[in-house]
Design an enzyme around this catalytic site. Structure first.
Site, PDB file in Angstrom:
ATOM      1  N   GLY A  47    -128.501  -8.413  33.183  1.00 20.12           N
ATOM      2  CA  GLY A  47    -129.690  -8.737  32.404  1.00 20.12           C
ATOM      3  C   GLY A  47    -130.832  -8.770  33.392  1.00 20.12           C
ATOM      4  O   GLY A  47    -131.018  -7.841  34.158  1.00 20.12           O
ATOM      5  N   CYS A  78    -123.984  -7.324  38.029  1.00 19.32           N
ATOM      6  CA  CYS A  78    -125.377  -6.907  38.169  1.00 19.32           C
ATOM      7  C   CYS A  78    -126.297  -8.122  38.347  1.00 19.32           C
ATOM      8  O   CYS A  78    -126.222  -8.785  39.378  1.00 19.32           O
ATOM      9  CB  CYS A  78    -125.768  -6.011  37.000  1.00 19.32           C
ATOM     10  SG  CYS A  78    -127.176  -4.960  37.420  1.00 19.32           S
ATOM     11  N   HIS A 170    -121.994  -2.363  35.735  1.00 20.58           N
ATOM     12  CA  HIS A 170    -121.804  -2.993  34.413  1.00 20.58           C
ATOM     13  C   HIS A 170    -120.462  -2.626  33.779  1.00 20.58           C
ATOM     14  O   HIS A 170    -120.415  -1.730  32.937  1.00 20.58           O
ATOM     15  CB  HIS A 170    -122.899  -2.510  33.467  1.00 20.58           C
ATOM     16  CG  HIS A 170    -124.223  -3.131  33.697  1.00 20.58           C
ATOM     17  ND1 HIS A 170    -124.637  -4.281  33.068  1.00 20.58           N
ATOM     18  CD2 HIS A 170    -125.246  -2.756  34.497  1.00 20.58           C
ATOM     19  CE1 HIS A 170    -125.847  -4.595  33.460  1.00 20.58           C
ATOM     20  NE2 HIS A 170    -126.245  -3.685  34.330  1.00 20.58           N
ATOM     21  N   GLU A 172    -118.969  -3.934  31.455  1.00 23.95           N
ATOM     22  CA  GLU A 172    -118.953  -4.221  30.013  1.00 23.95           C
ATOM     23  C   GLU A 172    -119.553  -3.076  29.204  1.00 23.95           C
ATOM     24  O   GLU A 172    -119.514  -3.114  27.980  1.00 23.95           O
ATOM     25  CB  GLU A 172    -119.696  -5.542  29.734  1.00 23.95           C
ATOM     26  CG  GLU A 172    -121.218  -5.487  29.811  1.00 23.95           C
ATOM     27  CD  GLU A 172    -121.775  -5.401  31.231  1.00 23.95           C
ATOM     28  OE1 GLU A 172    -120.994  -5.227  32.190  1.00 23.95           O
ATOM     29  OE2 GLU A 172    -123.008  -5.471  31.367  1.00 23.95           O
TER      30      GLU A 172
END
Ligand code: GLN
Length: 188
Positions: A47, A78, A170, A172
């Site tokens: 984020g 991240c 990332h 995800e």
């Protein structure tokens, strides 16, 4: 059922929760200190690290997160890796619990996002397709830190210090659950 938290203040928490369900874990969204009880591990998502830090401060979560990460497996992806780092180049650290020095936005802007097949130590089954979005790099790793993956130019993009895990990319945002499965094994 194993309960693993996902810090749900900003960023990719829903995607991480989805991945945890895929590997048979009940995700718990963490927004306040009480949500950390009964968790066996925690993911801090990507984020914007400055935003996550500001929201964590106002939720009274900084100290509870520091205490949690001292004992339980905690994985920063991240922005989450930046959040864990002992030092951030040019800025004050946030949790400062993992002995890594990170550089934010080491690959430029959003438009310079890329995917890169990576060999990751401990992750069997061939290269992992890593997604980098305004990603940091790990510029230095302390003596207790194992480097799990590097780019071809040698820069570190995944590392582990005992129960702490950091990845610049990332996991995800792919359909590949191997890194989540790896983290769940740490939590068991
Ligand atoms: N650039 C962001 C930061 O510095 C991290 C980007 C991300 O998590 N995708 O916090």
């Amino acid at each position: 059922m194993l309960k693993i938290g996902v810090l749900a203040l900003q960023g990719d928490f829903a995607e991480h929760a989805h991945m945890l369900r895929q590997v048979g874990v009940q995700p718990v969204e963490v927004r306040q200190p009480a949500h950390l009880t009964e968790l066996r591990g925690l993911i801090i998502p990507g984020g914007e690290s400055t935003t996550i830090a500001r929201l964590a401060l106002s939720a009274g979560l900084l100290e509870p997160l520091r205490d949690f990460a001292a004992t339980y497996p905690t994985w920063g992806t991240c922005a989450g890796a930046i959040f864990l780092a002992r030092r951030i180049r040019g800025e004050a650290a946030h949790l400062g619990v993992m002995d890594i020095v990170v550089e934010r936005n080491a690959f430029g802007r959003q438009i310079n996002s890329f995917t890169q097949p990576l060999a990751i130590n401990g992750i069997g089954g061939g290269d992992y397709c890593a997604v980098f979005i305004r990603a940091p790099v790990i510029r230095e790793a302390g003596p207790q830190v194992d480097v799990l993956a590097r780019l071809d130019d040698g820069r570190i993009v995944a590392a582990q210090q005992g129960h702490l895990l950091a990845s610049a990319f990332h996991p995800e945002l792919t359909a590949d659950t191997r890194m989540h499965a790896y983290f769940v094994r740490l939590c068991q």
